[in-house]
Each structure stands twice: as structure tokens, then as C-alpha cells.
Design a protein around this motif. Structure first.
Motif, mmCIF file in Angstrom:
data_model
loop_
_atom_site.group_PDB
_atom_site.id
_atom_site.type_symbol
_atom_site.label_atom_id
_atom_site.label_comp_id
_atom_site.label_asym_id
_atom_site.label_seq_id
_atom_site.Cartn_x
_atom_site.Cartn_y
_atom_site.Cartn_z
ATOM 1 N N THR A 11 58.542 61.940 14.507
ATOM 2 C CA THR A 11 59.630 61.052 14.117
ATOM 3 C C THR A 11 59.960 61.372 12.672
ATOM 4 N N LYS A 12 61.226 61.590 12.380
ATOM 5 C CA LYS A 12 61.661 61.973 11.035
ATOM 6 C C LYS A 12 62.667 60.962 10.508
ATOM 7 N N THR A 13 62.812 60.925 9.188
ATOM 8 C CA THR A 13 63.810 60.101 8.529
ATOM 9 C C THR A 13 64.966 60.993 8.099
ATOM 10 N N VAL A 14 66.184 60.538 8.329
ATOM 11 C CA VAL A 14 67.355 61.291 7.896
ATOM 12 C C VAL A 14 67.423 61.189 6.373
ATOM 13 N N GLN A 15 67.472 62.350 5.717
ATOM 14 C CA GLN A 15 67.498 62.417 4.262
ATOM 15 C C GLN A 15 68.933 62.376 3.753
ATOM 16 N N LYS A 16 69.075 62.399 2.426
ATOM 17 C CA LYS A 16 70.410 62.466 1.834
ATOM 18 C C LYS A 16 71.158 63.648 2.419
ATOM 19 N N LEU A 17 72.447 63.546 2.472
ATOM 20 C CA LEU A 17 73.335 64.568 3.027
ATOM 21 C C LEU A 17 73.111 64.795 4.522
ATOM 22 N N GLY A 18 72.398 63.874 5.190
ATOM 23 C CA GLY A 18 72.201 63.979 6.632
ATOM 24 C C GLY A 18 71.178 65.006 7.065
ATOM 25 N N ARG A 19 70.309 65.412 6.176
ATOM 26 C CA ARG A 19 69.317 66.455 6.489
ATOM 27 C C ARG A 19 68.127 65.885 7.233
ATOM 28 N N ILE A 20 67.606 66.693 8.152
ATOM 29 C CA ILE A 20 66.372 66.380 8.867
ATOM 30 C C ILE A 20 65.525 67.651 8.843
ATOM 31 N N ALA A 21 64.318 67.558 8.313
ATOM 32 C CA ALA A 21 63.429 68.711 8.250
ATOM 33 C C ALA A 21 62.670 68.831 9.568
#
Length: 69
Positions: A11-21
Motif C-alpha cells: 500500500t503506497k501513499t500518493v506523493q506530491k505531483l501525483g507520484r507513486i513509488a
């Protein structure tokens, strides 16, 4: 229960600018590595994001549009 080939990785969190690692194990299992081009699709019915290896290299859509004008 229906049969599926889906495997949960994280499970990931959406980062600034809509990025997902994406995690290294996920990329390895998908046969992807840094620098690979991918195609991104959105299934409106299931609201799923689908990422798959691109058949052609990445192009910059903004610059491509400018060159056509």
C-alpha cells in the motif's frame, strides 16, 4: 470466489505531483527496471490503473504537440 492472477504487493501513499513509488520486488516481478518505458491505462469500469511495458520509447507529449503546430 472467482479465480484471479492478481498479487498484492504493498500500500503506497500518493506523493506530491501525483507520484507513486513502485517497490523493487514489484518492478522485478513485472520485468521492469529503471529507465524502461511503460504505458499507463485507466479502466473506468473498475477504476483500476494498469501499467505495462511500452512497445516504443517514451515521448514527451507536450513537446510532441508543440512540434505538430
Amino acid at each position: 470466489m472467482k479465480s484471479t492472477n492478481e498479487v498484492f504487493f504493498d500500500t503506497k501513499t500518493v506523493q506530491k505531483l501525483g507520484r507513486i513509488a513502485l517497490s523493487d520486488p514489484l518492478l522485478r516481478n513485472a520485468g521492469l527496471q529503471e529507465g524502461d518505458a511503460v504505458d499507463i491505462y485507466f479502466d473506468v469500469t473498475s477504476k483500476r490503473i494498469i501499467i505495462q511495458r511500452a512497445e516504443s520509447p517514451v515521448t514527451d507529449n507536450v513537446n510532441s504537440q508543440r512540434n505538430k503546430e
